[in-house]
Design an enzyme around this catalytic site. Structure first.
Site, PDB file in Angstrom:
ATOM      1  N   ASP A 215       7.264  -9.552  -3.045  1.00  0.00           N
ATOM      2  CA  ASP A 215       5.883  -9.412  -2.604  1.00  0.00           C
ATOM      3  C   ASP A 215       5.027 -10.421  -3.343  1.00  0.00           C
ATOM      4  O   ASP A 215       5.548 -11.240  -4.118  1.00  0.00           O
ATOM      5  CB  ASP A 215       5.374  -7.988  -2.826  1.00  0.00           C
ATOM      6  N   HIS A 282       2.759 -11.690   2.258  1.00  0.00           N
ATOM      7  CA  HIS A 282       3.240 -11.173   0.972  1.00  0.00           C
ATOM      8  C   HIS A 282       4.173 -12.184   0.321  1.00  0.00           C
ATOM      9  O   HIS A 282       5.229 -11.837  -0.208  1.00  0.00           O
ATOM     10  CB  HIS A 282       3.917  -9.815   1.161  1.00  0.00           C
ATOM     11  N   GLU A 345       0.884  -7.378   7.491  1.00  0.00           N
ATOM     12  CA  GLU A 345      -0.322  -7.871   6.809  1.00  0.00           C
ATOM     13  C   GLU A 345      -0.310  -9.385   6.593  1.00  0.00           C
ATOM     14  O   GLU A 345      -0.725  -9.878   5.545  1.00  0.00           O
ATOM     15  CB  GLU A 345      -0.507  -7.144   5.476  1.00  0.00           C
TER      16      GLU A 345
END
Length: 783
Positions: A215, A282, A345
């Site tokens: 991440d 990420h 995301e």
């Protein structure tokens, strides 16, 4: 990543009903028709998850030292299940159960592991306990193992040394995917801690550990071809590094040998470890290690910020080749059918601003950046497919078209699962906040860190994995469900244990047990024994569901000098007992039946007991006097209108203790004390805690409210009758570089009499540190 059972015996029902009625607790469990009850059945057996079918029989079987576990020497699965049972019995009951390759020559009691082709189901088993011995029958290795787990639960459900009740259990899981996601990217866990979590998963018959390994905040998996991924990408500099003793770096990674050992440990317990390599978002840690993977090519740092960072992988052929090389090593370490590639995301700002990326998109004939993400992920999904693997990703992979035969993990509610299943894609339900174990499990003042709103033990138990919108054919694509343990606010394994247990019990029953066998009151009746298992194993579970709240009408108490006390707990289960002298409330303390009155000052201690007298929660204490009634914890203040988002956090990003904790309304530094009692109040005292502002909000940053300020570092302003009302007090905030984290403010005030809303606004610049309320205190007559 922002990311009800059967065979409850009538005798038990009557007993619990009396206890619950006396305590004003939830109604007694209902009986669910199934096999006929045996007269010998006096209590529910603490089997969690509840089994599909259980039939009691006359008699008992004493499982004592020396009883052999019989498994054919050439049957590796049977031997492995028997060995696990022997180790578990030794650990939990100090029983020595030797392994034997065949039954004794003369008939004698034994536990026999038997292959049986007639048992239908890849994880199904039949467990039979009779006066002359025990049989575990299954067609598969997994079935034999789960039979052993159930036998161990039976062994620990009866008192040490007591015989096992005779019965037959026919059992199989409802879903094939019964998962738990562990985030090791934000905060690490040791291999020993991960093995402890895997062991608990096995004891709950969960079978998928989704391991989040990369991440923005860290790359945790060793890739030998690209050593900088861990040399650089595994380490971050925390916010305020070096200040007040905070460490200058945080990080680490798992070597390939450690990963192999963890995967093997899980496999021995029939748990598949599914790794996650998150892309195209990420990506900060990877790009920090190899800037050429990024869109700009510039060197950046591993992010210390939680939330949504905007760094993306460059979706170029070179990046695809790099990630294929990474996946070569990932596939060599993880034999799982599924490999998780994230997809969530991915804010497209960098792609939209890059002429090279936009040119590539046009060359590929793609209409949108979402379609470009789908293309990028399909390159890697197809690579996995060519190697006999299958991609799974978060539900954003639907936005540009699901790549190939990818499965979808639905986290943005259930909509992604519905859309994917209707298109014929397999899905796993993992919605936020329903199955996010980083949500607080109570709003108690002594709860530790997490997201708000609360997701209680009852909430997890009530979750239904199959969305109502799906017909039978579409529902067949629901592989199962999993809960997620995101660790932004779980810096230690103690945080993880508190967040996971006992909610893992509810998850296990949701994913294993037939719907008709799920029953909340019966689940609660079985849970005390499970809590005892946790204590024996040293698991730091949360008692939030059973801890007593001690409530009263503060305004009436201030006016009269006496208070009417109400006790309750979240689960509405157990016998509540209390003391008024500050002593420990034991099993013989006063039983709570109805609200009672005390004179101020008073100290009340209370706890809850199971029907068998075992303590369900640690005692809680409330001191009631005028000063306490005129004080509010910052965690008890409410958000001002307009922004409901709240987090409960600790003073440092990587703290290892469970307390103190502070509630932060991230988008608007404004909180309220509604209907504050202001009669006779002459002073106002406020304590703030300064916190690091390490939150990456991407496009949501525009929602953060900046209140006007008159001094360089802002002010704390107290208003009465609303946030636009009269200013009662205003204090300038000090320079954060030259002041302590704890800030104390004290002022004389002249408020109106009666009850009025107090509003506290922090006008500090939004690009500076955050400020959380520790407590607010009203003072009387110069006190």
């Amino acid at each position: 990543m922002t990311r009800r059972p059967l065979l409850h015996r009538l005798a038990l029902l009557a007993g619990i009903a009396l206890v619950l009625a006396a305590c004003a607790i939830a109604p007694a469990p209902r009986a669910v028709p199934d096999a006929p009850a045996s007269p010998a059945a006096e209590a529910p057996l603490s089997l969690i998850p509840q089994v599909a079918r259980l039939v009691r029989a006359p008699g008992q079987f004493p499982l004592r030292d020396g009883v052999p576990l019989v498994a054919a020497a050439g049957d590796r699965g049977a031997v492995a299940a028997a060995r696990w049972l022997a180790d578990a019995a030794q650990r939990s009951r100090a029983l020595v159960l030797p392994l034997a390759p065949s039954a004794p020559a003369t008939p004698s009691p034994a536990v026999r592991f038997v292959r049986d082709a007639s048992i239908v189901g890849d994880e199904a088993y039949r467990l039979s306990v009779a006066p002359d011995g025990v049989q575990i029958r299954a067609r598969t290795d997994a079935g034999l193992f789960y039979g052993a787990v159930t036998l161990w639960q039976l062994l620990t459900a009866v008192p040490a040394g007591a015989p096992l009740p005779a019965l037959t259990i026919d059992d199989a899981p409802r879903f094939a995917w019964r998962g738990l996601m562990l985030d090791s990217a934000r905060h690490l866990q040791t291999p020993e801690e991960i093995r402890a979590l895997i062991e608990q998963m096995a004891e709950h018959k969960l079978n998928v550990l989704h391991w989040h390994l990369t991440d923005d905040q860290g790359w945790r998996i060793q890739i030998k071809r690209y050593p900088a991924l861990t040399r650089v990408g595994a380490w971050r500099v925390p916010p305020d590094a070096g200040r007040d003793g905070e460490p200058k770096r945080y990080g680490g990674f798992y070597t390939q040998q450690q990963i192999r050992e963890i995967v093997a440990y899980a496999a021995a317990r029939h748990i598949t470890v599914v790794p996650e390599i998150d892309l195209p978002g990420h990506a900060t840690a990877a790009v920090a290690a190899y800037p050429r993977l990024g869109v700009t090519g510039k060197r950046i740092a591993v992010s210390p910020d939680w939330g949504v960072n905007t760094t993306l992988y460059n979706p170029s052929p070179a990046t695809v080749r790099f990630m294929q090389h990474v996946l070569d090593e990932v596939m060599a370490l993880f034999p799982s059918r599924f490999i998780h590639l994230g997809g969530d995301e991915a804010v497209k700002d960098q792609w939209q601003a890059s002429p090279a990326v936009q040119a590539q998109r046009r060359r590929l004939g793609l209409a949108s950046d979402d379609a470009l993400q789908s293309w990028f992920m399909d390159q890697l999904g197809s690579y996995l497919a060519a190697h006999g693997r299958r991609m799974i990703g978060w539900d954003e992979i639907l936005d540009g078209g699901v790549p190939g035969n990818a499965a979808v993990m639905s986290w943005r509610g259930n909509k992604g699962a519905v859309a994917a299943a209707q298109k014929g894609h397999d899905v796993v339900l993992s919605p936020a906040p329903d199955l996010y174990f980083d949500q607080l499990q109570s709003d108690r003042a002594d709860e530790t860190t997490g997201r708000i709103p609360v997701k209680s033990l009852a909430d997890i138990y009530a979750f239904e994995p199959v969305p109502k919108q799906l017909d039978a054919a579409q529902a067949s694509h629901v592989l199962g469900a999993q809960a997620n343990v995101w660790t932004e606010h779980m810096p230690s394994f103690a945080h993880i244990e508190h967040a996971v247990f006992p909610r893992l019990d509810a998850l296990a029953e949701v994913t294993w047990t037939p719907v008709a066998r799920r029953d909340w009151p019966d689940f609660l009746a079985r849970l005390p024994v499970q809590l005892a298992r946790y204590r024996a194993a040293g698991i730091g579970y949360a008692d939030s569901a059973f801890a007593p709240s001690i409530d009263l009408d503060a305004e009436a108490a201030l006016a009269s000098g006496r208070a009417v006390i109400t006790l309750a707990n979240q689960a509405r289960f157990g016998t509540l007992r209390y003391t008024l002298d500050g002593s420990e409330p034991g099993a013989t303390a006063r039983r709570y039946v109805a609200p009672f009155e005390v004179m101020l000052p008073a100290t009340i201690r209370a706890t809850a007991f199971a029907p068998d007298g075992i303590e369900l929660a640690a005692p809680r204490t409330r001191v009631i006097d005028r000063r306490a009634l005129l004080t509010r914890s910052g965690n008890a203040l409410l958000n001002c209108p307009g922004s409901a988002f709240r987090l409960r956090v600790q003073p440092e990003a990587d703290a290892t203790t469970l307390a103190p904790v502070y509630t932060v309304p991230l988008f608007n530094s404004c909180q309220q004390w509604p209907a504050a009692p202001l009669d006779g109040i002459t002073a106002l005292r406020v304590t703030l805690q300064r916190l690091p502002n390490n939150y990456a909000l991407a496009h949501e940053a525009s929602l953060v409210v900046q209140h006007p300020h008159a001094t360089p570092f802002g002010e704390l302003v107290a208003h009465v009758d609303g946030c636009d009302g009269k200013v009662l007090a205003s204090w300038p905030l000090p320079d954060p570089a030259h002041s302590p984290r704890a800030l104390h403010f004290d002022s004389s005030i002249a408020p109106p009499a009666g009850k009025h809303d107090l509003c506290f606004v922090i006008t500090a610049p939004t690009d500076g540190p955050l400020h959380a309320f520790d407590r607010v205190e009203l003072g009387e007559g110069g006190k």
